[in-house]
Each structure stands twice: as structure tokens, then as C-alpha cells.
Design an enzyme around this catalytic site. Structure first.
Site, PDB file in Angstrom:
ATOM      1  N   ARG A 120      29.460  66.484  30.648  1.00  0.00           N
ATOM      2  CA  ARG A 120      30.821  66.693  30.143  1.00  0.00           C
ATOM      3  C   ARG A 120      30.920  66.419  28.642  1.00  0.00           C
ATOM      4  NH1 ARG A 120      34.666  64.488  35.082  1.00  0.00           N
ATOM      5  NH2 ARG A 120      34.824  66.514  36.081  1.00  0.00           N
ATOM      6  N   GLY A 130      32.564  68.126  40.915  1.00  0.00           N
ATOM      7  CA  GLY A 130      31.444  67.300  40.469  1.00  0.00           C
ATOM      8  C   GLY A 130      30.257  67.334  41.415  1.00  0.00           C
ATOM      9  N   LYS A 139      37.719  66.197  50.773  1.00  0.00           N
ATOM     10  CA  LYS A 139      39.148  65.950  50.578  1.00  0.00           C
ATOM     11  C   LYS A 139      40.035  67.089  51.071  1.00  0.00           C
ATOM     12  CE  LYS A 139      37.415  64.867  46.553  1.00  0.00           C
ATOM     13  NZ  LYS A 139      37.292  64.802  45.110  1.00  0.00           N
TER      14      LYS A 139
END
Ligand code: ADP
Ligand code: MG
Length: 391
Positions: free
Chosen positions: A35, A348, A196
Site C-alpha cells: 500500500r 486484503g 464477512k
């Protein structure tokens, strides 16, 4: 179209750059600086132009308090290394010390402020923090695409108080993902995994109904909740009871476009060293855990991926951080690398799987965003992007 850093004059100006330096750190060292490297072109451009660059970023979730392990000093060292110049660092997000150091900056200098989330006002988008950040600079540049779905002081609040434009990474993300949203190639195949369900269910809905994906492949922990909703016995696998109803709606509406695992790798314990075996999805032993998709499922998914002209992927198909259960995810990553389809990956853990398969350079676009990638592709407005000036 958003105004970019190239559309304004920055020479001699104090530029507040919201970057995404939310990188993994272990024992004071950055263990993956992807990043940071992604935002370098913007910083280098600002330096070439003679701007005085003041970088701010969040790291982890310190919840408004100072957490020593989440200080940005290791980030400053990585930035200094890559830029070949000393990046200065202050130990506060805003305040007297920050203001004083900013006053000493010369054209081309780079300063890093402390973790924005040490300040309780960051996640609340408090006016007081936005004002203090704004007082440090003449111009605001947002390059933190991965944080653009958050309405925080450093992404939204401050943008209302200064001329606000997009950085080069932010611009690339917006332009690339806009094409997926507005000019999807067909067949469009989307692949979902990971854990999730709550975060992703809405996105799955919009892929089915807004983007009209031709096929939705689902694996990983996500699939478990869907399998449970279909009435299968999934043993002690991870699934999310709270979302059974939503998932039911998706099942009802998706029809044959939604493809779930037909076989799975199960483990007796949720552990790398556990005994494991592959079974059909209707034969999960009592008390065992679904850890990965099985070979028949991999084959089925691969056929669909090879048929696609465009693929969007988020979320590993199994517990990919445990080597015995990474097989399905890695196989699919390699298939994505081989196809002629345009391939878009976000998240990620998904990006890490692509890197582990050694095929990062064969993917059309690996987004720096996870949540932001998904929200963008579901057609939602991201507050960090909306806050930037239009061209
Ligand atoms: P990304 O970071 O790519 O957005 P997520 O963070 O949503 O992906 O999901 C990755 C996580 O999902 C990993 O920690 C992985 O262990 C977990 N996961 C995937 N499949 C399963 C499964 N069958 N059971 C439990 N956890 C799973
Ligand atoms: Mg993740």
C-alpha cells in the site's frame, strides 16, 4: 470525473495528502509495504512539483487512543527508504508540534503525521479535528481509495474545508472500477468468498441485480451461510445466523445463476494440523468444519471462469492462511491468471492469495480496497470520493 492533483497548482503549497499507509507491522517493521508503494507516484509527483507534502493515514483500530504498536514511525522509515529522502515524522495527529514542524518545511519536503485514529475525532468525523487538519495545509489530496468508504475527519471532514482533489492512485482506482460498473463485459462472472457475510451480502445483491452478473460463484465462509439456509447440515462450520433471512432472499431470487460448492474439504478441528478429508457437500460429518472447497467445486468454478469475459473476485474460497486449506483459493487464482478475461480482484486476503500464487502481474487490476472496492462496485457513493471536487 474528479479533479486530480494534476489539475491544480501545488508548487510551494502545503499539501495535506491522505494516503493509505494501513500496512501490517510486526516488531516495528512493515512486513508488506504494497500500500505504501502504491501511493509513491503521488508523493513523487508532489515533490517534483515543489509541494510541501504533509501525509496523514490511519493504521489499525486504536479507537481514539494512543496505542504504541500502532505509531507510524515504521511507515516513515519505509517512505524514507523508497523516496530516497528523509521523511520527517511528528508524534501527534495535529496540534502545536505539527503546526511548528509544518512551518519549517521547504519545497519538496515530506512530513508524516501520527496515526489519525489516535484522535477520537477521526472516526466521528469531528469538526474540530477536520479544522485542525485543514489549518496545516493549503490543499487536500486524497489518495486513500481503501478508506474512501469511511466518512471520517481525514477523508470527508477536511475535504469540505480545503480545495480537495484526487491523488494518482485514487484516480486510477476510480477510472478502472468505473469501467466495470458502467461497461461490464459479458459473460460477467463474480466470485465471492471470505468470512464477512454482513459486509458482502448487499454487494452480492447488487451484483445480481444492478450489474446483472451472469454467474455468481460463492465459496469460503460466505457459502456456509447459504448452504445452511438451503437446509444442508454443515457441521460446526463457521456461518452467520443473523443473516439467514437475507441469504434466503438471495437464494430465492438468484435462481440458477448462483453456484455453491458441491464438495468441500472438512477438518475435525479448526486447525492447520487437524485430520481432514474431502466430502460431498451433503455429507459433512457431525461436528466437523468446512475449511475449503473440494476438487469438483474447483473444476466447476474454473469452467465458469474460463467462459467469462470479465471476472470480479473478492474473498478466499477457504481458510487460505492455513496451507492445507489454501488449495481451492490458489487454484482459482491461477485460473484467473491464465484466462483472457479482464480480471478484477479486491480485498486484503484475496490480494495476498494472488501474490502467494505468484500471479499478481497477470491480473488486470488488483484494487488496494477491500470494503471500498465492494461498495464502489455495488454502485454506492463513497463519501471520501464524493467530497472531492468535480472537474
Ligand atoms: P478479503 O480480505 O479478501 O476481503 P475476507 O477478509 O472477507 O477476505 O475473508 C478472509 C477470511 O475468510 C480469512 O481469514 C479466511 O480464513 C476466512 N475464511 C474463508 N473460508 C472460510 C471457512 N470455510 N471457514 C472459516 N473461515 C473462512
Ligand atoms: Mg480480509
Amino acid at each position: 470525473m474528479k479533479k486530480t492533483v494534476k489539475d491544480i497548482k501545488v508548487n510551494g503549497k502545503r499539501v495535506l495528502l491522505r494516503a493509505d499507509c494501513n500496512v501490517p507491522i510486526e516488531e516495528g517493521k512493515v512486513t508488506d509495504d504494497t500500500r505504501i508503494r502504491e501511493t509513491l507516484p503521488t508523493i513523487e509527483y508532489l515533490r517534483e512539483q515543489g509541494a510541501r507534502t504533509i501525509i496523514c493515514s490511519h493504521l489499525g483500530r486504536p479507537e481514539g487512543k494512543v496505542v504504541e504498536a500502532l505509531r507510524l514511525d515504521p511507515v516513515a522509515r519505509r517512505l524514507s527508504h523508497h523516496l530516497g529522502t528523509q521523511v520527517r515524522k511528528v508524534d501527534h495527529v495535529v496540534g502545536r508540534e505539527a503546526t511548528e514542524v509544518v512551518e519549517t518545511l521547504e519545497d519538496g519536503d515530506v512530513l508524516l503525521l501520527e496515526n489519525t485514529r489516535f484522535h477520537p475525532g477521526e472516526t466521528e468525523n469531528a469538526e474540530v479535528l477536520a479544522r485542525k487538519l485543514a489549518s496545516l495545509a493549503d490543499v487536500y489530496v486524497n489518495d486513500a481509495f481503501a478508506a474512501a468508504h469511511r466518512a471520517h475527519a481525514s477523508t470527508k471532514g477536511v475535504a469540505a474545508l480545503l480545495p480537495a482533489v484526487a491523488g494518482l492512485l485514487m484516480t486510477r482506482e476510480i477510472q478502472t472500477l468505473d469501467k466495470v460498473l458502467h461497461e461490464p463485459k459479458r459473460p460477467l462472472v463474480t466470485l465471492f468468498g471470505g468470512a464477512k457475510v454482513a459486509d458482502k451480502i448487499e454487494v452480492m445483491e447488487s451484483f445480481l441485480h444492478t450489474l446483472q452478473a451472469d454467474v455468481l460463484l460463492v465459496g469460503g465462509g460466505m457459502a456456509n451461510t447459504l448452504l445452511e439456509a438451503k437446509g444442508l447440515d454443515i457441521g460446526d462450520s463457521l456461518w452467520e445466523e443473523d443473516h439467514l433471512q437475507t441469504v434466503q432472499t438471495i437464494l430465492d431470487r438468484a435462481g440458477s445463476g448462483l453456484i455453491l460448492p458441491v464438495d468441500v474439504t472438512v477438518a475435525e478441528r479448526f486447525d492447520e494440523d487437524s485430520e481432514s478429508r474431502t466430502v460431498d457437500v451433503d455429507a459433512v460429518p457431525k461436528g466437523w468444519h468446512i475449511m475449503d472447497v473440494g476438487p469438483k467445486t474447483v473444476q466447476l468454478f474454473q469452467d465458469k471462469l474460463r467462459w467469462a469475459k470479465m471476472v470480479v473476485w473478492n474473498g478466499p474460497l477457504g481458510v487460505s492462511e492455513m496451507e492445507p486449506f489454501a488449495r481451492g483459493t490458489l487454484a482459482v487464482a491461477r485460473t484467473l491468471a491464465e484466462t483472457d478475461a479482464q480480471t478484477f480482484v479486491g480485498g486484503g486476503d484475496s490480494a495476498a492469495a494472488i501474490a502467494a500464487a505468484g500471479v499478481s502481474d497477470k491480473i488486470t487490476h488488483i484494487s488496494t480496497g477491500g470494503g471500498a472496492f465492494l461498495e464502489f462496485l455495488s454502485g454506492k457513493e463513497l463519501p471520501g470520493i464524493t467530497a472531492l471536487a468535480d472537474l
